[in-house]
Design a protein around this motif. Sequence first.
Motif, mmCIF file in Angstrom:
data_model
loop_
_atom_site.group_PDB
_atom_site.id
_atom_site.type_symbol
_atom_site.label_atom_id
_atom_site.label_comp_id
_atom_site.label_asym_id
_atom_site.label_seq_id
_atom_site.Cartn_x
_atom_site.Cartn_y
_atom_site.Cartn_z
ATOM 1 N N PHE A 115 0.831 -1.209 0.000
ATOM 2 C CA PHE A 115 0.000 0.000 0.000
ATOM 3 C C PHE A 115 0.868 1.262 0.000
ATOM 4 N N GLY A 116 2.133 1.122 0.356
ATOM 5 C CA GLY A 116 3.057 2.251 0.291
ATOM 6 C C GLY A 116 3.082 2.895 -1.087
ATOM 7 N N LYS A 117 2.846 2.102 -2.139
ATOM 8 C CA LYS A 117 2.779 2.637 -3.500
ATOM 9 C C LYS A 117 1.568 3.546 -3.688
ATOM 10 N N CYS A 118 0.545 3.338 -2.877
ATOM 11 C CA CYS A 118 -0.715 4.073 -3.010
ATOM 12 C C CYS A 118 -0.738 5.347 -2.172
ATOM 13 N N LYS A 119 0.170 5.420 -1.181
ATOM 14 C CA LYS A 119 0.126 6.514 -0.207
ATOM 15 C C LYS A 119 0.394 7.885 -0.795
ATOM 16 N N ALA A 120 0.956 7.955 -1.976
ATOM 17 C CA ALA A 120 1.180 9.256 -2.598
ATOM 18 C C ALA A 120 -0.157 9.934 -2.909
ATOM 19 N N CYS A 121 -1.177 9.129 -3.166
ATOM 20 C CA CYS A 121 -2.481 9.684 -3.565
ATOM 21 C C CYS A 121 -3.620 9.332 -2.613
ATOM 22 N N HIS A 122 -3.458 8.296 -1.790
ATOM 23 C CA HIS A 122 -4.550 7.825 -0.936
ATOM 24 C C HIS A 122 -4.127 7.760 0.522
ATOM 25 N N VAL A 123 -5.125 7.831 1.371
ATOM 26 C CA VAL A 123 -4.952 7.603 2.794
ATOM 27 C C VAL A 123 -6.023 6.585 3.189
ATOM 28 N N ALA A 124 -5.757 5.785 4.207
ATOM 29 C CA ALA A 124 -6.728 4.794 4.666
ATOM 30 C C ALA A 124 -6.879 4.924 6.176
ATOM 31 N N GLU A 125 -7.228 6.112 6.611
ATOM 32 C CA GLU A 125 -7.377 6.398 8.033
ATOM 33 C C GLU A 125 -8.782 6.930 8.303
#
Length: 178
Positions: free
Chosen positions: A80-90
Amino acid sequence: MHFSLLEKIGASVLISAWLIYGANFVGNLLVPIAPHVGGAVHAAATKEEAPAEPAAAAGPEKSIGELLASADPAAGEKVFGKCKACHVAESGAGHKVGPNLWGVVGRPTASAAGFSYSAAMTGKGGEWTYEHLNIFLTSPKDYAPGNKMTFAGLKSADDRAAVIVYLRTRSDSPKPLP
């Protein structure tokens, strides 16, 4: 010492030619030119090489249920680190370039409050099931042509399953695995 305009132009052309020749020479040393591919040489090379069948070599694909059963949420968090540039899951966090993915598993598509989705995503309908997430994460552009997401996708089925299992844990009430 003063040089005439013609001497300056001549020197510039000569120096440019030397630079081009030198760059070409160095480039050819670093990247060798491929031998001529044609005629009998090409025919002999293609006869010797047996075409590989990737589908047969890979074996039958596992279902998303089988992949999810063996997936590790910790590995999914890493991917998910690849997604963190555009997304958050908090929980309660705002959106970034992409929507907040808290509680995404099982919620209707294009439904994160306060996020402006593309027409391609709002027109999809349905909900984010495990199967839909798997298809979407394989290639977002193929899932909803014209969507705003620029990420190419996750080609590894194990990586997709790990991310989906991780996203499942990012919810107030995680949906049961299939």
